[in-house]
Design an enzyme around this catalytic site. Structure first.
Site, mmCIF file in Angstrom:
data_model
loop_
_atom_site.group_PDB
_atom_site.id
_atom_site.type_symbol
_atom_site.label_atom_id
_atom_site.label_comp_id
_atom_site.label_asym_id
_atom_site.label_seq_id
_atom_site.Cartn_x
_atom_site.Cartn_y
_atom_site.Cartn_z
ATOM 1 N N ASP A 84 13.818 -3.533 6.696
ATOM 2 C CA ASP A 84 13.892 -2.137 5.967
ATOM 3 C C ASP A 84 15.332 -2.109 5.290
ATOM 4 O OD1 ASP A 84 11.937 -0.456 6.207
ATOM 5 O OD2 ASP A 84 12.303 0.240 8.203
ATOM 6 N N GLU A 179 2.267 5.781 6.203
ATOM 7 C CA GLU A 179 2.585 6.355 7.856
ATOM 8 C C GLU A 179 2.421 7.905 7.679
ATOM 9 O OE1 GLU A 179 6.716 5.583 8.954
ATOM 10 O OE2 GLU A 179 6.404 6.887 10.729
HETATM 11 O O1 KIV Z 1 11.228 1.214 10.859
HETATM 12 C C1 KIV Z 1 10.301 0.948 11.300
HETATM 13 O O2 KIV Z 1 9.765 0.604 12.246
HETATM 14 C C2 KIV Z 1 9.175 1.403 10.437
HETATM 15 C C3 KIV Z 1 7.628 1.177 10.744
HETATM 16 C C4 KIV Z 1 7.095 2.373 11.728
HETATM 17 C C5 KIV Z 1 6.585 1.058 9.633
HETATM 18 O O3 KIV Z 1 9.247 1.710 9.166
#
Ligand code: KIV
Length: 262
Positions: A84, A179
């Site tokens: 991310d 999501e």
């Molecule tokens: O940060 C995370 O764990 C996520 C998932 C829930 C898709 O973005």
């Protein structure tokens, strides 16, 4: 065994194979999940909540994402590794976004980044893919916008969602996380677009699924989202094991001769 490539990951959709993904935050867990055969590991900024104990994902820094991603990537021999881009994600301009995403790939040995995006953010995806950085888009509920949204809510604007996923596909994303989206909408989107949809709270019609690993293993924190299914109760087992250990030490039942050196 070598890691799955991004093209191999996307080809799973055309082959009709369901894709499995989980979050991971450290080497040991990544190694176990990889050995179990999961297709993809996400170093989610959810680590801000489940590892660091924050209320939301906003405090997580790029350096912290890199620190965790590097450990996970070392434990992943078959699964693809996606990281991310933490808050404020791609909203610092395309140049800075490329710089941050490139740091992730250079310093962690991950293969792709995930960004929370919509139809108005296509240039960020195009800029990243243009720089050779594969992008997993994240549409529907955007946890990084929790304050703007006023909480974690199901994304019910179907028209906007269709525009968002069509835009991220056209901009070059290789996959899209959906999501907290009504199942019917997610199923229809999955039929309409060529790239794999990875659902979390988006029903069984998606091309794949992702869960936060702590939720799957039954290691609870204060949240208990409706979309979660716990496949184990490790939280209870951990507390019980530690209670047994404490009781044994206090009553001199541990250590015994068996654990001692002569
Ligand atoms: O940060 C995370 O764990 C996520 C998932 C829930 C898709 O973005």
């Amino acid at each position: 065994m070598s890691r799955m490539t991004i093209p191999e990951f996307t080809a799973m959709k055309s082959a009709g194979e369901k894709i499995t993904m989980l979050t991971a935050y450290d080497y040991t867990m990544a190694k176990l999940l990889d050995a179990a055969g999961v297709d993809g590991l996400l170093i989610g900024d959810s680590l801000g909540m489940v590892v660091q104990g924050h209320e939301n994902t906003l405090p997580v820094t790029l350096d912290e994402m890199i620190y965790h991603a590097e450990m996970v990537a070392r434990g992943a021999s078959s699964a693809i590794v996606v990281v991310d881009l933490p808050f404020p994600g791609h909203f610092l301009g395309n140049e800075k976004t490329i710089e941050n995403a490139a740091r992730i790939l250079k310093e962690t040995n991950a293969q792709a980044v995930k960004i929370e995006v919509g139809a108005t953010d296509e240039t960020a995806i195009a800029a990243l893919t243009g720089a050779g950085i594969p992008v997993m888009a994240h549409c529907g509920l955007h946890p990084q916008s929790v304050h703007h949204l006023g909480g974690y809510k199901v994304h019910r604007d179907e028209g906007q969602l269709f525009l968002d996923v069509q835009a991220v596909e056209a901009a070059g994303a290789f996959s899209v996380v959906l999501e907290c989206v009504p199942s019917k909408t997610a199923t229809e989107i999955s039929r309409q677009i060529a790239i794999p949809t990875i659902g979390i709270g988006a029903g069984g019609g998606c091309d794949g699924q992702i869960l936060v690993v702590n939720d799957l293993l039954g290691i609870p924190d204060s949240r208990s989202p409706k979309h979660v299914k716990a496949y184990a109760a490790l939280g209870e087992q951990i507390v019980s094991a530690v209670k047994d250990y404490c009781a044994d030490v206090r009553s001199s039942r541990f250590p015994t001769e068996e654990q001692a050196f002569n």
